[in-house]
Design a protein around this motif. Structure first.
Motif, PDB file in Angstrom:
ATOM      1  N   ARG A 187       0.858  -1.180   0.000  1.00 36.98           N
ATOM      2  CA  ARG A 187       0.000   0.000   0.000  1.00 36.98           C
ATOM      3  C   ARG A 187       0.896   1.233   0.000  1.00 36.98           C
ATOM      4  NH1 ARG A 187      -5.099   1.885  -1.191  1.00 36.98           N
ATOM      5  NH2 ARG A 187      -5.305   3.951  -0.256  1.00 36.98           N
ATOM      6  N   ILE A 188       0.767   2.048  -1.014  1.00 39.08           N
ATOM      7  CA  ILE A 188       1.600   3.242  -1.164  1.00 39.08           C
ATOM      8  C   ILE A 188       0.747   4.471  -0.871  1.00 39.08           C
ATOM      9  CG2 ILE A 188       2.926   4.660  -2.798  1.00 39.08           C
ATOM     10  CD1 ILE A 188       3.663   2.083  -4.248  1.00 39.08           C
ATOM     11  N   THR A 189       1.241   5.300   0.026  1.00 42.76           N
ATOM     12  CA  THR A 189       0.577   6.568   0.351  1.00 42.76           C
ATOM     13  C   THR A 189       1.625   7.662   0.321  1.00 42.76           C
ATOM     14  OG1 THR A 189      -1.018   5.433   1.778  1.00 42.76           O
ATOM     15  CG2 THR A 189      -0.815   7.814   2.028  1.00 42.76           C
ATOM     16  N   THR A 190       1.371   8.693  -0.429  1.00 38.38           N
ATOM     17  CA  THR A 190       2.324   9.799  -0.544  1.00 38.38           C
ATOM     18  C   THR A 190       1.588  11.109  -0.720  1.00 38.38           C
ATOM     19  OG1 THR A 190       4.211  10.639  -1.828  1.00 38.38           O
ATOM     20  CG2 THR A 190       2.507   9.467  -3.047  1.00 38.38           C
ATOM     21  N   SER A 191       2.222  12.189  -0.273  1.00 37.85           N
ATOM     22  CA  SER A 191       1.669  13.536  -0.431  1.00 37.85           C
ATOM     23  C   SER A 191       2.667  14.399  -1.187  1.00 37.85           C
ATOM     24  CB  SER A 191       1.366  14.163   0.940  1.00 37.85           C
ATOM     25  OG  SER A 191       0.372  13.443   1.628  1.00 37.85           O
ATOM     26  N   PHE A 192       2.177  15.234  -2.072  1.00 40.70           N
ATOM     27  CA  PHE A 192       3.050  16.124  -2.838  1.00 40.70           C
ATOM     28  C   PHE A 192       2.236  17.307  -3.337  1.00 40.70           C
ATOM     29  CE2 PHE A 192       1.574  12.492  -5.296  1.00 40.70           C
ATOM     30  CZ  PHE A 192       0.836  13.103  -6.307  1.00 40.70           C
ATOM     31  N   PRO A 193       2.885  18.450  -3.502  1.00 43.48           N
ATOM     32  CA  PRO A 193       2.175  19.617  -4.033  1.00 43.48           C
ATOM     33  C   PRO A 193       1.958  19.479  -5.531  1.00 43.48           C
ATOM     34  CG  PRO A 193       4.475  20.140  -3.667  1.00 43.48           C
ATOM     35  CD  PRO A 193       4.276  18.754  -3.132  1.00 43.48           C
ATOM     36  N   ILE A 194       0.776  19.764  -5.977  1.00 45.39           N
ATOM     37  CA  ILE A 194       0.466  19.708  -7.404  1.00 45.39           C
ATOM     38  C   ILE A 194       0.854  21.041  -8.048  1.00 45.39           C
ATOM     39  CG2 ILE A 194      -1.399  19.558  -9.111  1.00 45.39           C
ATOM     40  CD1 ILE A 194      -0.812  16.914  -7.951  1.00 45.39           C
ATOM     41  N   PRO A 195       1.700  21.031  -9.072  1.00 46.39           N
ATOM     42  CA  PRO A 195       2.053  22.283  -9.754  1.00 46.39           C
ATOM     43  C   PRO A 195       0.812  22.990 -10.301  1.00 46.39           C
ATOM     44  CG  PRO A 195       3.488  20.481 -10.443  1.00 46.39           C
ATOM     45  CD  PRO A 195       2.389  19.866  -9.641  1.00 46.39           C
ATOM     46  N   GLU A 196       0.897  24.301 -10.414  1.00 49.80           N
ATOM     47  CA  GLU A 196      -0.258  25.072 -10.878  1.00 49.80           C
ATOM     48  C   GLU A 196      -0.694  24.675 -12.282  1.00 49.80           C
ATOM     49  OE1 GLU A 196       0.483  29.203 -10.537  1.00 49.80           O
ATOM     50  OE2 GLU A 196       0.630  29.197  -8.343  1.00 49.80           O
ATOM     51  N   TRP A 197       0.271  24.292 -13.110  1.00 45.31           N
ATOM     52  CA  TRP A 197      -0.067  23.961 -14.496  1.00 45.31           C
ATOM     53  C   TRP A 197      -0.702  22.561 -14.623  1.00 45.31           C
ATOM     54  CZ3 TRP A 197       2.314  19.457 -15.664  1.00 45.31           C
ATOM     55  CH2 TRP A 197       3.495  19.149 -14.982  1.00 45.31           C
ATOM     56  N   ALA A 198      -0.565  21.747 -13.556  1.00 44.14           N
ATOM     57  CA  ALA A 198      -1.036  20.358 -13.628  1.00 44.14           C
ATOM     58  C   ALA A 198      -2.538  20.276 -13.405  1.00 44.14           C
ATOM     59  CB  ALA A 198      -0.312  19.495 -12.611  1.00 44.14           C
ATOM     60  N   SER A 199      -3.153  19.354 -14.105  1.00 47.49           N
ATOM     61  CA  SER A 199      -4.589  19.136 -13.953  1.00 47.49           C
ATOM     62  C   SER A 199      -4.936  17.683 -13.645  1.00 47.49           C
ATOM     63  CB  SER A 199      -5.322  19.560 -15.226  1.00 47.49           C
ATOM     64  OG  SER A 199      -4.783  18.898 -16.363  1.00 47.49           O
ATOM     65  N   GLY A 200      -3.903  16.835 -13.472  1.00 44.25           N
ATOM     66  CA  GLY A 200      -4.170  15.428 -13.189  1.00 44.25           C
ATOM     67  C   GLY A 200      -2.940  14.708 -12.684  1.00 44.25           C
ATOM     68  N   ILE A 201      -3.118  13.402 -12.436  1.00 42.99           N
ATOM     69  CA  ILE A 201      -2.046  12.544 -11.915  1.00 42.99           C
ATOM     70  C   ILE A 201      -1.985  11.285 -12.759  1.00 42.99           C
ATOM     71  CG2 ILE A 201      -1.263  11.180  -9.937  1.00 42.99           C
ATOM     72  CD1 ILE A 201      -2.798  13.115  -8.138  1.00 42.99           C
ATOM     73  N   ASP A 202      -0.780  10.886 -13.095  1.00 39.86           N
ATOM     74  CA  ASP A 202      -0.536   9.606 -13.761  1.00 39.86           C
ATOM     75  C   ASP A 202       0.149   8.656 -12.796  1.00 39.86           C
ATOM     76  OD1 ASP A 202      -1.658   9.990 -16.184  1.00 39.86           O
ATOM     77  OD2 ASP A 202       0.183  10.025 -17.346  1.00 39.86           O
ATOM     78  N   VAL A 203      -0.341   7.404 -12.709  1.00 42.77           N
ATOM     79  CA  VAL A 203       0.317   6.353 -11.937  1.00 42.77           C
ATOM     80  C   VAL A 203       0.749   5.271 -12.916  1.00 42.77           C
ATOM     81  CG1 VAL A 203       0.101   4.665 -10.082  1.00 42.77           C
ATOM     82  CG2 VAL A 203      -1.120   6.843  -9.927  1.00 42.77           C
ATOM     83  N   TYR A 204       2.040   4.928 -12.878  1.00 42.20           N
ATOM     84  CA  TYR A 204       2.622   3.947 -13.800  1.00 42.20           C
ATOM     85  C   TYR A 204       3.333   2.896 -12.960  1.00 42.20           C
ATOM     86  CZ  TYR A 204       5.771   2.171 -17.514  1.00 42.20           C
ATOM     87  OH  TYR A 204       6.468   1.389 -18.411  1.00 42.20           O
ATOM     88  N   VAL A 205       2.911   1.633 -13.063  1.00 38.82           N
ATOM     89  CA  VAL A 205       3.510   0.537 -12.299  1.00 38.82           C
ATOM     90  C   VAL A 205       3.903  -0.567 -13.272  1.00 38.82           C
ATOM     91  CG1 VAL A 205       3.187  -1.142 -10.456  1.00 38.82           C
ATOM     92  CG2 VAL A 205       2.086   1.093 -10.301  1.00 38.82           C
ATOM     93  N   SER A 206       5.155  -0.996 -13.199  1.00 36.24           N
ATOM     94  CA  SER A 206       5.647  -1.989 -14.161  1.00 36.24           C
ATOM     95  C   SER A 206       6.673  -2.902 -13.511  1.00 36.24           C
ATOM     96  CB  SER A 206       6.278  -1.282 -15.369  1.00 36.24           C
ATOM     97  OG  SER A 206       6.885  -2.213 -16.245  1.00 36.24           O
ATOM     98  N   SER A 207       6.750  -4.117 -14.017  1.00 36.51           N
ATOM     99  CA  SER A 207       7.826  -5.021 -13.617  1.00 36.51           C
ATOM    100  C   SER A 207       9.099  -4.632 -14.355  1.00 36.51           C
ATOM    101  CB  SER A 207       7.457  -6.467 -13.964  1.00 36.51           C
ATOM    102  OG  SER A 207       7.333  -6.605 -15.373  1.00 36.51           O
ATOM    103  N   SER A 208      10.223  -5.195 -13.938  1.00 42.47           N
ATOM    104  CA  SER A 208      11.496  -4.898 -14.590  1.00 42.47           C
ATOM    105  C   SER A 208      11.448  -5.257 -16.066  1.00 42.47           C
ATOM    106  CB  SER A 208      12.633  -5.676 -13.906  1.00 42.47           C
ATOM    107  OG  SER A 208      12.718  -5.363 -12.540  1.00 42.47           O
ATOM    108  N   GLU A 209      10.751  -6.365 -16.391  1.00 42.62           N
ATOM    109  CA  GLU A 209      10.693  -6.822 -17.775  1.00 42.62           C
ATOM    110  C   GLU A 209       9.862  -5.895 -18.657  1.00 42.62           C
ATOM    111  OE1 GLU A 209      11.584 -10.187 -15.088  1.00 42.62           O
ATOM    112  OE2 GLU A 209      10.059  -8.614 -15.133  1.00 42.62           O
TER     113      GLU A 209
END
Length: 231
Positions: A187-209
């Motif tokens: 379970r990953i939980t993180t907080s970060f400030p969203i830049p003013e120009w940003a309108s969304g979030i991308d989550v990318y999860v991948s195996s090494s392969e």
């Protein structure tokens, strides 16, 4: 009814009995082995999904085995050696089908190493955005890792929300290792400030392969992706 006719019918009946015993014995052996290994129908469906080539080959061998075994019925009763040879060939085809099916089901039971994203939660705080999500994968190889990236995304002038190349900025990344069973459940939980120009979030999860492959890429090791528009 003549004696020769009765004898021929008896011989044919014995042929049918021998073929039926071979087929029944093979099915019982296959079912018993699958039960011993704990390979349920769910694993077979997973094997068909992840290893279709092996399962098609197993099906072809099983079909060939039935055809070969039934061919023994067409032989004259006075060809016992030929009948035995054909039945042995059928049994060998069954064994090949069994080995291929067990291999595919065993590999499927061990997992595929592909990660998934679930339990997404976003909270907009006064100065930052809190993002939480769960990453799960099974069958991860010992030397492999699961990488998770979170980007802030924003639309460039003239772009629509379905564009594949928005402006991005990395906000979070981590590398997850599997346990001794090859499972990852984090379970990953993180907080970060969203830049003013940003309108969304991308989550990318991948195996090494699969690292470096784009979202929506075909193939077994394609990444798991999520895009959330916040405004």
């Amino acid at each position: 009814m003549s004696t020769s006719t009765a004898g021929g019918q008896q011989a044919r009946k014995e042929q049918l009995d021998s073929v039926a015993k071979v087929l029944t014995g093979a099915f019982v052996a296959v079912s018993g082995l699958f039960a011993t290994l704990g390979l349920t129908s769910d694993f077979m469906i997973a094997a068909l999904n992840n290893h279709p080539g092996l399962m098609r080959a197993a099906g072809a061998c099983a079909t060939a085995a039935v055809t070969i075994s039934l061919t023994a019925l067409l032989l004259p009763p006075d060809w016992p050696k030929a009948e035995i040879g054909i039945l042995v060939t059928g049994v060998v085809a069954y064994m090949v089908a069994l080995i291929l099916a067990v291999l595919a089901a065993t590999w499927a039971a061990g997992g595929n190493g592909r990660p998934t994203i679930s339990e997404i939660k976003v909270e907009n705080q006064s100065a930052s955005t809190k993002l939480g999500f769960a990453v799960r994968a099974d069958g991860v190889k010992v030397r492999s890792t699961i990488a998770a990236y979170v980007h802030a995304v924003g639309l460039k002038e003239g772009q629509s929300k379905d564009t594949a190349t928005p402006r991005k900025e990395l906000m979070y990344q981590s590398s997850l290792r599997s346990d001794d069973k090859g499972d990852v459940e984090q379970r990953i939980t993180t907080s970060f400030p969203i830049p003013e120009w940003a309108s969304g979030i991308d989550v990318y999860v991948s195996s090494s392969e699969g690292l470096g492959k784009t979202c929506g890429s075909p193939g077994n090791m394609a990444p798991a992706c999520l895009r959330l528009w916040l405004k």
